[in-house]
Design an enzyme around this catalytic site. Structure first.
Site, PDB file in Angstrom:
ATOM      1  N   ARG A 118       0.825  -1.224   0.000  1.00 24.08           N
ATOM      2  CA  ARG A 118       0.000   0.000   0.000  1.00 24.08           C
ATOM      3  C   ARG A 118       0.854   1.268   0.000  1.00 24.08           C
ATOM      4  NH1 ARG A 118      -2.562  -3.515   3.416  1.00 24.08           N
ATOM      5  NH2 ARG A 118      -4.507  -4.293   2.572  1.00 24.08           N
ATOM      6  N   LYS A 140       4.369  11.570 -10.810  1.00 21.47           N
ATOM      7  CA  LYS A 140       3.440  10.838 -11.682  1.00 21.47           C
ATOM      8  C   LYS A 140       4.057   9.480 -11.982  1.00 21.47           C
ATOM      9  CE  LYS A 140       0.740  13.911 -14.628  1.00 21.47           C
ATOM     10  NZ  LYS A 140       0.554  14.334 -16.018  1.00 21.47           N
ATOM     11  N   GLU A 182      11.905  18.928 -24.266  1.00 15.62           N
ATOM     12  CA  GLU A 182      11.163  19.344 -23.063  1.00 15.62           C
ATOM     13  C   GLU A 182      11.759  20.628 -22.483  1.00 15.62           C
ATOM     14  OE1 GLU A 182       8.369  18.054 -22.243  1.00 15.62           O
ATOM     15  OE2 GLU A 182       8.372  16.007 -23.025  1.00 15.62           O
ATOM     16  N   LYS A 221       9.661  22.968 -13.011  1.00  9.47           N
ATOM     17  CA  LYS A 221       8.695  21.878 -12.795  1.00  9.47           C
ATOM     18  C   LYS A 221       8.288  21.808 -11.320  1.00  9.47           C
ATOM     19  CE  LYS A 221       6.983  17.468 -13.952  1.00  9.47           C
ATOM     20  NZ  LYS A 221       7.072  16.227 -14.677  1.00  9.47           N
ATOM     21  N   GLU A 231      -2.614  17.941 -11.283  1.00  6.48           N
ATOM     22  CA  GLU A 231      -3.044  18.390 -12.610  1.00  6.48           C
ATOM     23  C   GLU A 231      -4.503  18.836 -12.670  1.00  6.48           C
ATOM     24  OE1 GLU A 231      -1.178  16.312 -15.818  1.00  6.48           O
ATOM     25  OE2 GLU A 231      -2.687  16.994 -17.234  1.00  6.48           O
ATOM     26  N   ARG A 235      -0.759  22.569 -13.933  1.00  6.78           N
ATOM     27  CA  ARG A 235       0.174  21.542 -14.431  1.00  6.78           C
ATOM     28  C   ARG A 235      -0.026  21.268 -15.925  1.00  6.78           C
ATOM     29  NH1 ARG A 235       2.228  16.281 -10.904  1.00  6.78           N
ATOM     30  NH2 ARG A 235       3.573  15.457 -12.487  1.00  6.78           N
ATOM     31  N   ASN A 239       1.785  20.526 -20.903  1.00  6.99           N
ATOM     32  CA  ASN A 239       1.276  19.790 -22.065  1.00  6.99           C
ATOM     33  C   ASN A 239       1.490  20.511 -23.382  1.00  6.99           C
ATOM     34  OD1 ASN A 239       0.450  17.786 -20.385  1.00  6.99           O
ATOM     35  ND2 ASN A 239      -1.680  18.465 -20.277  1.00  6.99           N
ATOM     36  N   HIS A 242       2.191  18.700 -26.554  1.00  4.06           N
ATOM     37  CA  HIS A 242       1.920  17.289 -26.273  1.00  4.06           C
ATOM     38  C   HIS A 242       0.593  16.783 -26.854  1.00  4.06           C
ATOM     39  CE1 HIS A 242       5.339  17.729 -23.699  1.00  4.06           C
ATOM     40  NE2 HIS A 242       5.271  16.486 -23.287  1.00  4.06           N
ATOM     41  N   HIS A 246       1.458  13.668 -28.721  1.00  6.41           N
ATOM     42  CA  HIS A 246       0.957  12.340 -28.318  1.00  6.41           C
ATOM     43  C   HIS A 246       0.253  11.650 -29.473  1.00  6.41           C
ATOM     44  CE1 HIS A 246       0.990  13.135 -23.718  1.00  6.41           C
ATOM     45  NE2 HIS A 246       2.060  12.494 -24.103  1.00  6.41           N
ATOM     46  N   HIS A 259       9.612  10.437 -27.945  1.00  2.00           N
ATOM     47  CA  HIS A 259       8.619  11.350 -27.364  1.00  2.00           C
ATOM     48  C   HIS A 259       9.035  12.799 -27.659  1.00  2.00           C
ATOM     49  CE1 HIS A 259       5.766  12.894 -24.450  1.00  2.00           C
ATOM     50  NE2 HIS A 259       6.739  13.533 -23.820  1.00  2.00           N
TER      51      HIS A 259
HETATM   52  P1  NAD Z   1      13.826   5.284 -21.382  1.00  2.00           P
HETATM   53  O1  NAD Z   1      13.685   5.167 -19.930  1.00  2.00           O
HETATM   54  O2  NAD Z   1      13.289   4.163 -22.212  1.00  2.00           O
HETATM   55  O3  NAD Z   1      15.362   5.509 -21.746  1.00  2.00           O
HETATM   56  C1  NAD Z   1      15.758   5.587 -23.107  1.00  2.00           C
HETATM   57  C2  NAD Z   1      16.893   4.600 -23.393  1.00  2.00           C
HETATM   58  O4  NAD Z   1      18.109   5.110 -22.833  1.00  2.00           O
HETATM   59  C3  NAD Z   1      16.692   3.215 -22.798  1.00  2.00           C
HETATM   60  O5  NAD Z   1      17.111   2.260 -23.727  1.00  2.00           O
HETATM   61  C4  NAD Z   1      17.632   3.217 -21.590  1.00  2.00           C
HETATM   62  O6  NAD Z   1      18.095   1.922 -21.268  1.00  2.00           O
HETATM   63  C5  NAD Z   1      18.755   4.089 -22.074  1.00  2.00           C
HETATM   64  N1  NAD Z   1      19.521   4.785 -21.042  1.00  2.00           N
HETATM   65  C6  NAD Z   1      19.057   5.347 -19.902  1.00  2.00           C
HETATM   66  N2  NAD Z   1      20.039   6.021 -19.283  1.00  2.00           N
HETATM   67  C7  NAD Z   1      21.156   5.879 -20.028  1.00  2.00           C
HETATM   68  C8  NAD Z   1      22.480   6.369 -19.929  1.00  2.00           C
HETATM   69  N3  NAD Z   1      22.848   7.196 -18.955  1.00  2.00           N
HETATM   70  N4  NAD Z   1      23.372   6.002 -20.882  1.00  2.00           N
HETATM   71  C9  NAD Z   1      22.991   5.213 -21.922  1.00  2.00           C
HETATM   72  N5  NAD Z   1      21.751   4.740 -22.084  1.00  2.00           N
HETATM   73  C10 NAD Z   1      20.842   5.072 -21.156  1.00  2.00           C
HETATM   74  O7  NAD Z   1      13.120   6.607 -21.934  1.00  2.00           O
HETATM   75  P2  NAD Z   1      13.028   8.115 -21.397  1.00  2.00           P
HETATM   76  O8  NAD Z   1      12.963   8.931 -22.623  1.00  2.00           O
HETATM   77  O9  NAD Z   1      14.018   8.419 -20.360  1.00  2.00           O
HETATM   78  O10 NAD Z   1      11.585   8.133 -20.703  1.00  2.00           O
HETATM   79  C11 NAD Z   1      10.407   7.926 -21.441  1.00  2.00           C
HETATM   80  C12 NAD Z   1       9.290   7.541 -20.491  1.00  2.00           C
HETATM   81  O11 NAD Z   1       9.090   8.606 -19.576  1.00  2.00           O
HETATM   82  C13 NAD Z   1       7.960   7.300 -21.175  1.00  2.00           C
HETATM   83  O12 NAD Z   1       7.412   6.101 -20.716  1.00  2.00           O
HETATM   84  C14 NAD Z   1       7.089   8.471 -20.735  1.00  2.00           C
HETATM   85  O13 NAD Z   1       5.725   8.122 -20.645  1.00  2.00           O
HETATM   86  C15 NAD Z   1       7.681   8.777 -19.399  1.00  2.00           C
HETATM   87  N6  NAD Z   1       7.449  10.151 -18.929  1.00  2.00           N
HETATM   88  C16 NAD Z   1       6.932  10.305 -17.685  1.00  2.00           C
HETATM   89  C17 NAD Z   1       6.714  11.571 -17.182  1.00  2.00           C
HETATM   90  C18 NAD Z   1       6.201  11.733 -15.784  1.00  2.00           C
HETATM   91  O14 NAD Z   1       5.889  12.856 -15.359  1.00  2.00           O
HETATM   92  N7  NAD Z   1       6.123  10.681 -15.022  1.00  2.00           N
HETATM   93  C19 NAD Z   1       7.026  12.706 -17.953  1.00  2.00           C
HETATM   94  C20 NAD Z   1       7.570  12.517 -19.224  1.00  2.00           C
HETATM   95  C21 NAD Z   1       7.779  11.227 -19.699  1.00  2.00           C
END
Ligand code: NAD
Length: 356
Positions: A118, A140, A182, A221, A231, A235, A239, A242, A246, A259
């Site tokens: 929990r 999030k 971003e 942020k 949100e 917040r 977007n 986005h 999206h 993304h």
């Molecule tokens: P990811 O976590 O898939 O990382 C991208 C790639 O980089 C992966 O293959 C990973 O293994 C590799 N990697 C990570 N760190 C590394 C490093 N230091 N050196 C070499 N390789 C490395 O993708 P991302 O772009 O970091 O995140 C995308 C995700 O984030 C999506 O699922 C999206 O929905 C989410 N997101 C969440 C929020 C939120 O507020 N929670 C906001 C924006 C995006």
């Protein structure tokens, strides 16, 4: 090292930003009974084992748990499997989970931390630029389901966010650009100074560049989260770019486009919508588009427009042939009315902007 406080009453936490901090953290300060590092298969080999050794050297109990890298792992079944691993290893409420990796690791690990027993404590150690400036901050968490991205999730704030810019040294260029989109968004919607700094330095990205843009983004942020954790309205400013972004990711089945690339294209068209409505000056729109291009990000959508509009209408549950958008009025500022941040735009105008 820089520290930014996110003030959320009893859920407040610090964001620490610096170089080499992952090699120096004193885990004894967290006072947990045992530690689990959750990471992906790529980051495990780059930083996971090193972090595990550091914690072991501090004579603390630690487990290193990984899952296959990539968005495909951000699902309900993987979350269940990882949660069961924690249960088999006897993790309890005094334990601490460490999310080491990009946004996928952060979202998935945060999700597990929010339902395991929990809710237990976790910290974010983001290793992609996108995660450092965006996803690791704000609590999030979530997973994707066949019906849509991030549809299952909770708001669950971390106990701390530790950002080590040294991890960017191994990050592929395309992933760097993913995060730059971003950062441009923050500049365009909220911080003219940041935008102008990017204009001057986007090609010379050294250590100081990253320290400065990550710190500024994290501050922006954090301030938003403090005012609107769940949100309700403010917040939504995050977007910008986005709604169209999206839909572009969706139409491509989340393959072949990052993304950040989709958001970059989204900002070009959403900026254009604002300009067509008479809010954003032509010159500011051109500056935005030029910066996106100089960052090495795409600026045009060349696919099926009818399909794109269909996705947007479905995702955003459009009413009366209108969709809601964040509309910049100049670099660093968006249109607001009282507390309203997102404004209705007619589908006809969106179509027109996408067509030329
Ligand atoms: P990811 O976590 O898939 O990382 C991208 C790639 O980089 C992966 O293959 C990973 O293994 C590799 N990697 C990570 N760190 C590394 C490093 N230091 N050196 C070499 N390789 C490395 O993708 P991302 O772009 O970091 O995140 C995308 C995700 O984030 C999506 O699922 C999206 O929905 C989410 N997101 C969440 C929020 C939120 O507020 N929670 C906001 C924006 C995006």
């Amino acid at each position: 090292m820089k520290t930014i406080r996110v003030s959320l009453k009893d859920k407040s936490y610090d964001i620490r930003i610096g170089k080499g901090i992952l090699r120096r953290i004193n885990f004894r300060n967290f006072g947990a009974s045992q530690y689990a590092i959750i990471t992906d298969s790529i980051v495990k080999n780059l930083y996971g084992r090193k972090l595990q050794r550091l914690i072991e050297d501090q004579r603390l109990e630690v487990e290193l748990i990984d899952f296959p890298a990539g968005e495909v792992s951000k699902n309900w079944v993987e979350a269940g499997n990882l949660g069961r691993k924690l249960a088999k290893l006897g993790f309890d409420r005094d334990s601490l989970i460490i999310a080491l990796g990009g946004g996928v690791v952060g979202d998935l690990t945060g999700f597990i931390a929010s339902f395991y027993l929990r809710g237990i404590d976790y910290i974010q150690m983001p290793t992609t630029l996108l995660a450092q400036v965006d996803s690791s901050i704000g609590g999030k968490t979530g997973v994707d389901i066949p019906e849509g991205k991030n549809l299952f999730g909770y708001f669950h704030q971390p106990k701390e966010v530790c950002i080590d810019i040294e991890t960017l040294e191994t990050l592929p260029e395309r992933e760097i650009k993913n995060g730059l989109a971003e950062i441009i968004k923050y500049g365009m919607t909220q911080d003219r100074e940041l935008f102008e700094f990017l204009e001057k330095n986007i090609e010379k990205r050294n250590e100081n560049f990253y320290l400065r843009v990550i710190e500024t983004s994290a501050r922006i942020k954090s301030r938003i989260i403090e005012h609107d954790e769940k949100e309700k309205e403010l917040r939504k400013i995050l977007n910008y770019g986005h709604t169209i972004g999206h839909a572009i990711e969706g139409i491509k089945g989340y393959r072949g486009i990052t993304h950040g690339e989709a958001v970059a294209i989204g900002m070009v068209y959403e900026g254009k919508i604002s300009s067509e409505l008479g809010f954003l000056k032509r010159n500011d729109l051109e500056r935005q588009n030029k910066l996106i291009d100089r960052a090495g990000l795409p600026t045009r959508y060349k696919g099926n427009i009818k399909g794109l509009l269909k996705i947007m209408k479905r995702d955003k549950k459009s009413r009366n042939e209108k969709l809601y958008f964040v509309l910049p009025i100049k670099i660093g500022k968006v249109k607001t009315r009282k507390n309203q941040i997102a404004f209705p735009v007619k589908i006809d105008l969106i179509r027109k902007c996408l067509l030329n």
